[in-house]
Design an enzyme around this catalytic site. Sequence first.
Site, short mmCIF file in Angstrom:
data_model
loop_
_atom_site.label_atom_id
_atom_site.label_comp_id
_atom_site.label_asym_id
_atom_site.label_seq_id
_atom_site.Cartn_x
_atom_site.Cartn_y
_atom_site.Cartn_z
N HIS A 308 76.64 19.07 -26.82
CA HIS A 308 77.35 19.15 -25.54
C HIS A 308 77.49 17.74 -24.98
CE1 HIS A 308 79.00 20.97 -22.02
NE2 HIS A 308 78.03 20.58 -21.24
N LYS A 340 82.57 13.92 -26.78
CA LYS A 340 82.97 13.61 -25.40
C LYS A 340 82.98 12.10 -25.16
CE LYS A 340 81.46 17.93 -23.17
NZ LYS A 340 80.86 18.64 -24.33
#
Length: 416
Positions: A308, A340
């Site tokens: 994540h 990310k």
Amino acid sequence: MEQCKKRRVVITGLGAVTPIGHSAKASFAAAKEGCCGVAPITAYDVSEQRVKLAAEVKNLRVEDYLDKKEARKLDRFTQFALIAAKEAIEDSGLDLADAKEDHSRIGVTVSSGIGGLSAIEREHSKGLDYSFDRVSPFFIPMSIGNMAAGHIAITYGLQGMCTCPVTACAGGTNAVGDAFRQIRDGYADLMVCGGAEASITPLGIGGFTSMRALSESEDPNRASIPFDKERNGFVMGEGAAILLLEEYQHALARGAKIYCELKGYASNCDAYHMTAPRPDGQGAANCMRLALADAGLQAADIVYLNAHGTSTQLNDKAETAAVKQVFGEAAGRLQISSTKSMVGHMLGASGAVEAVFTALSVFESVILPTINYQVPDPDCDLDIVPNQARQAEIPFAMSNSFGFGGHNASLVFARI
């Protein structure tokens, strides 16, 4: 229906619109090179706001993909979703005009965390300036989050289950996982699934800024820096990713190209805090364990984890703790990256983009990097594949997503 026997589910089509590419393959090629999609915001004047950077989709001519007149009736997040869905369906080679394809057995599950925020802001300003009775008649269908899924179903005549999981930053992963279960348990033969988001707006950025969730760095290379000790918040991203999932025998029968198999999925809740993860990572750890059990695997089987990895102090530390709980001694051998670092945090689309990246990593035997990593953090001391991609065989991989509200979701991928 074959509800008693669990069926195998494979990925046969991929599509994406991201800050580093206008297709799945272009985005993955850029990710392998470690391209950074973070740059100064161009969507609006940021002079009065503290946050100056975001990961915008750049130079996309929507009219090259969608009818110009129809596109004006759609919010940006729905435009992204339709473009990515078109690519995924074409990539799969699926002939939806074939009379053999039962459209009632093809569903759509596409998440959005916020939906049409730009439409909400624009039409609210119009209402204040003129009259709220003069807002666009398309305002409601432009703004509600389920319309990306709805428009995909309408465009392709897909009559199976059509839903929009709204689980904040876990939504894209929930959409893929829920679609996986629909096929595995016999309710559908094919599913179009993923996520879409377009919340780089004054209100969207302002809201996250006031929460102190966003990085206020003005250096694109030191803004989205997951697991780096100097991380100071996430960078907002935008875009969409869509996957075509298919029952294995159905894919074989039509000679489809198969990227990989979806092997397991789990979702649970921290039940701890409305925005912060559990500091000990217990909820995330339990979610990963459930996904492994669902896949019939041991933690040591996993070679690659798409984390994540948001670049916030709390999340990266908690996820590291969770990984150590689940993988034990094997945690040191696990290769982890946060994509990310390249595309920012795309909220409800992030898990879908990461699912596309993970599927292509398994297919191409490439582990993507965590870019712009400079300062090691003793609280995040795992192998995060810093700055450069690696060639590696990946028999099994995992992707994690954790969202506000304590939502956790994990997917397990397997090489075919």
